[in-house]
Design a protein around this motif. Structure first.
Motif, PDB file in Angstrom:
ATOM      1  N   SER A  84       0.942  -1.389   0.267  1.00  0.00           N
ATOM      2  CA  SER A  84      -0.069   0.000   0.019  1.00  0.00           C
ATOM      3  C   SER A  84       0.138   0.960   0.165  1.00  0.00           C
ATOM      4  N   GLN A 152      -4.503   2.126   7.890  1.00  0.00           N
ATOM      5  CA  GLN A 152      -5.283   1.050   7.621  1.00  0.00           C
ATOM      6  C   GLN A 152      -6.638   1.844   7.367  1.00  0.00           C
ATOM      7  N   HIS A 207      -9.143  -4.069   1.670  1.00  0.00           N
ATOM      8  CA  HIS A 207      -8.023  -5.085   2.746  1.00  0.00           C
ATOM      9  C   HIS A 207      -8.960  -5.658   3.910  1.00  0.00           C
ATOM     10  N   ARG A 208      -7.427  -6.748   4.195  1.00  0.00           N
ATOM     11  CA  ARG A 208      -7.871  -7.622   5.640  1.00  0.00           C
ATOM     12  C   ARG A 208      -7.933  -6.752   6.635  1.00  0.00           C
ATOM     13  N   TYR A 257      -9.899 -13.909  14.321  1.00  0.00           N
ATOM     14  CA  TYR A 257      -9.510 -11.932  13.171  1.00  0.00           C
ATOM     15  C   TYR A 257     -10.059 -11.726  11.406  1.00  0.00           C
ATOM     16  N   TRP A 274      -2.957 -14.101  16.081  1.00  0.00           N
ATOM     17  CA  TRP A 274      -2.295 -12.858  15.070  1.00  0.00           C
ATOM     18  C   TRP A 274      -3.679 -11.796  15.830  1.00  0.00           C
ATOM     19  N   ASP A 373      -2.999 -11.831   0.885  1.00  0.00           N
ATOM     20  CA  ASP A 373      -1.692 -11.242   0.577  1.00  0.00           C
ATOM     21  C   ASP A 373      -0.786 -10.958  -0.689  1.00  0.00           C
ATOM     22  N   LYS A 374      -0.097 -10.034  -0.614  1.00  0.00           N
ATOM     23  CA  LYS A 374       0.496  -9.582  -2.025  1.00  0.00           C
ATOM     24  C   LYS A 374       2.304  -9.648  -2.105  1.00  0.00           C
ATOM     25  N   ARG A 375       2.703  -8.455  -2.039  1.00  0.00           N
ATOM     26  CA  ARG A 375       3.714  -7.946  -2.097  1.00  0.00           C
ATOM     27  C   ARG A 375       5.113  -9.723  -3.148  1.00  0.00           C
ATOM     28  N   HIS A 457       4.408 -10.884   7.165  1.00  0.00           N
ATOM     29  CA  HIS A 457       4.318 -12.053   5.999  1.00  0.00           C
ATOM     30  C   HIS A 457       5.131 -11.881   5.781  1.00  0.00           C
TER      31      HIS A 457
HETATM   32  C1  SGN Z   1      -1.150  -4.474   8.052  1.00  0.00           C
HETATM   33  C2  SGN Z   1      -2.578  -6.519   7.969  1.00  0.00           C
HETATM   34  C3  SGN Z   1      -0.960  -6.989   6.754  1.00  0.00           C
HETATM   35  C4  SGN Z   1      -1.345  -6.269   4.959  1.00  0.00           C
HETATM   36  C5  SGN Z   1      -0.559  -5.285   5.563  1.00  0.00           C
HETATM   37  C6  SGN Z   1      -0.057  -4.129   4.599  1.00  0.00           C
HETATM   38  N1  SGN Z   1      -2.382  -6.957   8.723  1.00  0.00           N
HETATM   39  O1  SGN Z   1      -0.324  -4.982   8.952  1.00  0.00           O
HETATM   40  O2  SGN Z   1      -1.918  -8.462   6.713  1.00  0.00           O
HETATM   41  O3  SGN Z   1       0.227  -7.546   4.547  1.00  0.00           O
HETATM   42  O4  SGN Z   1      -1.117  -4.030   6.319  1.00  0.00           O
HETATM   43  O5  SGN Z   1      -1.407  -4.001   3.510  1.00  0.00           O
HETATM   44  S1  SGN Z   1      -3.360  -6.666  10.110  1.00  0.00           S
HETATM   45  O6  SGN Z   1      -3.561  -7.612  11.024  1.00  0.00           O
HETATM   46  O7  SGN Z   1      -3.592  -4.877  10.622  1.00  0.00           O
HETATM   47  O8  SGN Z   1      -5.164  -6.529   8.642  1.00  0.00           O
HETATM   48  S2  SGN Z   1      -1.441  -2.703   2.518  1.00  0.00           S
HETATM   49  O9  SGN Z   1      -2.707  -3.135   2.146  1.00  0.00           O
HETATM   50  O10 SGN Z   1      -1.937  -1.248   3.425  1.00  0.00           O
HETATM   51  O11 SGN Z   1      -0.187  -2.930   2.341  1.00  0.00           O
END
Ligand code: SGN
Ligand code: CA
Length: 533
Positions: A84, A152, A207-208, A257, A274, A373-375, A457
């Motif tokens: 992101s 986020q 998003h997660r 979660y 987590w 996820d991605k990356r 990750h």
């Molecule tokens: C949080 C998420 C991760 C995710 C990153 C980056 N964990 O850390 O799973 O990879 O954001 O995502 S969470 O427990 O907070 O959901 S990004 O889209 O912002 O790059």
């Protein structure tokens, strides 16, 4: 040297000027109506597999598809760093991560003294606005109006802060996707209607941890989604990076979660999962009505799941189904809200002189290689959807197969406004592609660089190049027991192996291709002054 060339047709006397220009002597040739306005919608982690104009296997996205049907769909659209913060820094500066210095989500704060496209548009009289996710840590700069969520953001009753709230976050009641659209419309209502605008609508969803709106919690419940072909990838032939990641649906996706089995959170075996606290906090944010709706929908399904006591393959299958269903439910709200924003533009008569862009900050794994996820520079997360509607210049329903990247967005928006991009923006305007032809000198290679390791990750650092058929990836940043730096490479032929299962690096039959891609990678590193690899 930066050259500011205001739009020659309408040097920002505003909509009135458009009307008077268009109505001048009918002996003159009709003047092409230049779009003055830009609506740049970007979601967080929306992958092209989950958009029916790209992929029909999973879900319907009629409002997004309509943008594509009225405009162009880029079939070879990629990011420069699949995460992101870094992705947003690339798109706003038109520069790679090594130049904009926002390398990762873990350590970076965006240096907002850098030149960005909103600042340049603002300078020539645009009203610029940003609503939703920002994620660059420093305060937004170059915007007349902004309403952003912290980090986020939250799905339910999120906080927003704005210029007016003096840096204080204010909690609002409702669902993030709807509220973000409300703020976008608020800006459109309140703007100075004599000026062109550039509006960035940057959603938190999907998003997660993929929390759907109450009205969509049961959507697709009876559907069974198929596994992608590579769900059970064993990573043979690959570098260690594919084996050491922590983004596996089986091993790393949590029941509480991620998959919302609230009933397990106090059980000893799950207490250490987590982000249990994050889960509790997201429930605590809900109003009693939202919480009641949530429990009514999820509790019976969760209890059934617990009673079944699934193990092994059955458990993985259940996790995959819950994951993908919650993700598509979040997208359903995105699709609706994009539709609502478009309906507003229509009602206000803004459709002809507004360019509408829809994209995501990167792609995402919907179980490919067994992951979420991605990356990685593998296709699903290196790609990002990109559709643009601009009827004056783009033929309805067209497809563009040129290699494009998110560093191209800033130059494109400047070009649309009639400004030449500064030289240090290495991205290229997409406007020359709008006519349907790819210019002969269009780029043949893309450069990618991911830095966020060690981090959540655990995807190792890598850079690489891709052309229209082959991809070379270089993983680095590891040390052996003697403290020597070690690295590992992968080479793929995307034509014969689109799923990237067969690493061809050092295969003699591909020696020439490997040499060619390596030379390109070396050149990018020199040209872009890449600081590590
Ligand atoms: C949080 C998420 C991760 C995710 C990153 C980056 N964990 O850390 O799973 O990879 O954001 O995502 S969470 O427990 O907070 O959901 S990004 O889209 O912002 O790059
Ligand atoms: Ca993202």
């Amino acid at each position: 040297m930066e050259k500011l060339q205001p739009n020659l047709f309408f040097p920002f006397a505003g909509v009135a000027a458009v009307a008077s220009f268009a109505s001048c002597s009918n002996k003159q040739k009709p003047v092409e109506q230049k779009p003055l306005n830009i609506v740049y919608i970007m979601t967080d982690d929306h992958t092209a597999q989950m958009m029916s104009c790209y992929d029909t296997r999973y879900m319907e996205t009629p409002n997004l598809d309509r943008i594509a049907a009225d405009g162009v769909r880029f079939t070879q659209s990629f990011v420069a760093n699949s995460l992101s913060g870094p992705s947003r820094a690339c798109m706003i500066t038109g520069k790679h991560s090594c130049a904009n210095k926002f390398y990762d989500n873990t350590t970076c704060v965006f240096d907002s003294s850098q030149q960005t496209f909103p600042k340049l548009l603002q300078k020539i009289g645009y009203q610029t606005a940003l609503v939703g996710k920002w994620h660059l840590e420093s305060l937004p700069s170059g915007f007349n109006y902004w309403e952003i969520v912290p980090g986020q953001g939250d799905y339910y009753n999120p906080e927003f802060k704005s210029k007016e709230s003096n840096g204080k976050y204010v909690k609002e009641e409702g669902y993030a996707t709807t509220l973000t659209t409300d703020h976008a419309i608020e800006f459109l209502e309140e703007r100075d209607k004599d000026k062109p605008f550039c509006l960035l609508v940057h959603h938190k969803a999907p998003h997660r941890n993929w929390m759907p709106d109450t009205k969509y919690m049961d959507l697709y419940e009876d559907v069974e989604f198929p596994y992608p072909d590579t769900f059970n990838d064993n990573y043979a032939t690959r570098c260690d990076a594919a084996r050491t990641q922590e983004m596996s649906i089986d091993k790393n996706m949590t029941l509480v979660y991620d998959l919302k089995v609230d009933e397990l959170k106090d059980k000893e075996a799950y207490k250490k999962e987590w982000n249990i606290d994050g889960w509790q906090a997201s429930l605590d944010r809900m109003t009693p009505e939202q919480r009641e709706a949530w429990i009514a929908s999820y509790k019976p399904r969760n209890e059934k799941f617990i009673n079944e006591n699934l193990k092994g393959e059955d458990l993985v299958k259940w996790k995959y189904q819950r994951y993908i269903k919650d993700y598509v439910r979040c997208i359903k709200s995105i699709d609706d809200e994009v539709g609502r924003l478009i309906a507003y533009l229509e009602k206000e008569g803004l459709m002809d002189n507004t360019v509408i862009v829809y994209t995501s900050d990167q792609g995402f794994y919907m179980g490919e290689h067994g992951w979420f996820d991605k990356r990685f520079m593998y296709e699903e997360s290196f790609r990002t959807p990109l559709i643009i509607r601009y009827p004056a210049k783009i033929k309805a329903g067209s497809e563009c197969t040129a290699l494009v990247q998110n560093i191209d967005y800033a130059p494109t928006y400047l070009d649309i406004a009639g400004i030449e991009k500064p030289d240090y923006m290495v991205g290229t305007s997409l406007v020359p592609l709008f006519g349907g032809e790819t210019p002969k000198d269009w780029r043949e290679y893309l450069y990618y660089h991911y830095y966020d390791y060690p981090a959540i990750h655990m995807v190792r650092r890598h850079d690489g190049v891709r052309d229209s058929r082959y991809k070379l990836i270089h993983f680095y940043g590891e040390k052996n027991e003697h403290n020597d730096a070690i690295s590992c490479n992968e080479l793929y032929d995307l034509q014969s192996d689109p799923n990237e299962l067969n690493n061809l690096y050092d295969n003699p039959e591909y020696a020439d291709i490997q040499t060619r891609l390596q030379a390109r990678l070396d050149k990018f590193r020199v040209d872009q002054k890449v600081d590590e690899y």
